[in-house]
Scaffold this motif. Structure first.
Motif, mmCIF file in Angstrom:
data_model
loop_
_atom_site.group_PDB
_atom_site.id
_atom_site.type_symbol
_atom_site.label_atom_id
_atom_site.label_comp_id
_atom_site.label_asym_id
_atom_site.label_seq_id
_atom_site.Cartn_x
_atom_site.Cartn_y
_atom_site.Cartn_z
ATOM 1 N N VAL A 135 0.854 -1.185 0.000
ATOM 2 C CA VAL A 135 0.000 0.000 0.000
ATOM 3 C C VAL A 135 0.892 1.237 0.000
ATOM 4 N N LEU A 136 0.586 2.181 -0.869
ATOM 5 C CA LEU A 136 1.264 3.471 -0.902
ATOM 6 C C LEU A 136 0.255 4.508 -0.428
ATOM 7 N N GLN A 137 0.530 5.102 0.736
ATOM 8 C CA GLN A 137 -0.398 6.054 1.339
ATOM 9 C C GLN A 137 0.354 7.356 1.615
ATOM 10 N N ASP A 138 -0.056 8.417 0.929
ATOM 11 C CA ASP A 138 0.577 9.735 1.073
ATOM 12 C C ASP A 138 2.098 9.644 0.990
ATOM 13 N N VAL A 167 -5.155 -3.895 9.460
ATOM 14 C CA VAL A 167 -6.203 -2.880 9.399
ATOM 15 C C VAL A 167 -5.540 -1.506 9.437
ATOM 16 N N TRP A 168 -6.009 -0.583 8.591
ATOM 17 C CA TRP A 168 -5.518 0.791 8.614
ATOM 18 C C TRP A 168 -6.645 1.735 8.233
ATOM 19 N N THR A 169 -6.411 3.012 8.407
ATOM 20 C CA THR A 169 -7.428 4.015 8.124
ATOM 21 C C THR A 169 -6.886 5.066 7.165
ATOM 22 N N CYS A 170 -7.801 5.799 6.552
ATOM 23 C CA CYS A 170 -7.419 6.968 5.766
ATOM 24 C C CYS A 170 -8.523 8.011 5.907
ATOM 25 N N ALA A 171 -8.113 9.247 5.776
ATOM 26 C CA ALA A 171 -9.042 10.371 5.864
ATOM 27 C C ALA A 171 -9.458 10.795 4.461
ATOM 28 N N GLU A 172 -10.513 11.550 4.373
ATOM 29 C CA GLU A 172 -10.926 12.120 3.095
ATOM 30 C C GLU A 172 -9.751 12.904 2.510
ATOM 31 N N GLY A 173 -9.437 12.668 1.239
ATOM 32 C CA GLY A 173 -8.346 13.361 0.567
ATOM 33 C C GLY A 173 -7.001 12.657 0.644
ATOM 34 N N THR A 174 -6.870 11.621 1.492
ATOM 35 C CA THR A 174 -5.627 10.849 1.553
ATOM 36 C C THR A 174 -5.355 10.251 0.180
ATOM 37 N N LYS A 175 -4.115 10.312 -0.273
ATOM 38 C CA LYS A 175 -3.750 9.712 -1.566
ATOM 39 C C LYS A 175 -3.236 8.314 -1.310
ATOM 40 N N GLU A 176 -3.915 7.334 -1.942
ATOM 41 C CA GLU A 176 -3.581 5.943 -1.666
ATOM 42 C C GLU A 176 -3.726 5.086 -2.908
#
Length: 84
Positions: free
Chosen positions: A41-44, A55-64
């Motif tokens: 996974v590439l997150q921000d 398990v992980w989370t992301c906020a609105e607008g996170t680039k993933e």
């Protein structure tokens, strides 16, 4: 029952071996869970390996984005946290 969210929806994304999901901005907050296999996974701009039960989370607008480098399929379950 989660303050600030009116609806929660669940979807499963099935990644065939060597497939990928291009990086894009998340339209809403999400909780992601690997139910089978593993993904990179590439997150921000930061990459991590998500193995089964991660398990992980992301906020609105996170680039993933995500990719399946393995020879077996992987399944990512997404709980979309929706405000409308």
């Amino acid at each position: 029952m989660i303050p600030g969210y009116k609806t929660v929806s669940l979807i499963d994304l099935v990644f065939q071996p060597q497939s990928n999901l291009p990086v894009s901005a998340m339209p809403n907050a999400m909780i992601c869970h690997i139910t089978e296999g593993e993904l990179m996974v590439l997150q921000d701009g930061k990459e991590f390996q998500a193995k089964k039960n991660h398990v992980w989370t992301c906020a609105e607008g996170t680039k993933e984005g995500a990719r399946n480098d393995a020879s077996a399929l992987a399944v990512m379950r997404i709980a979309n946290l929706l405000t409308v």
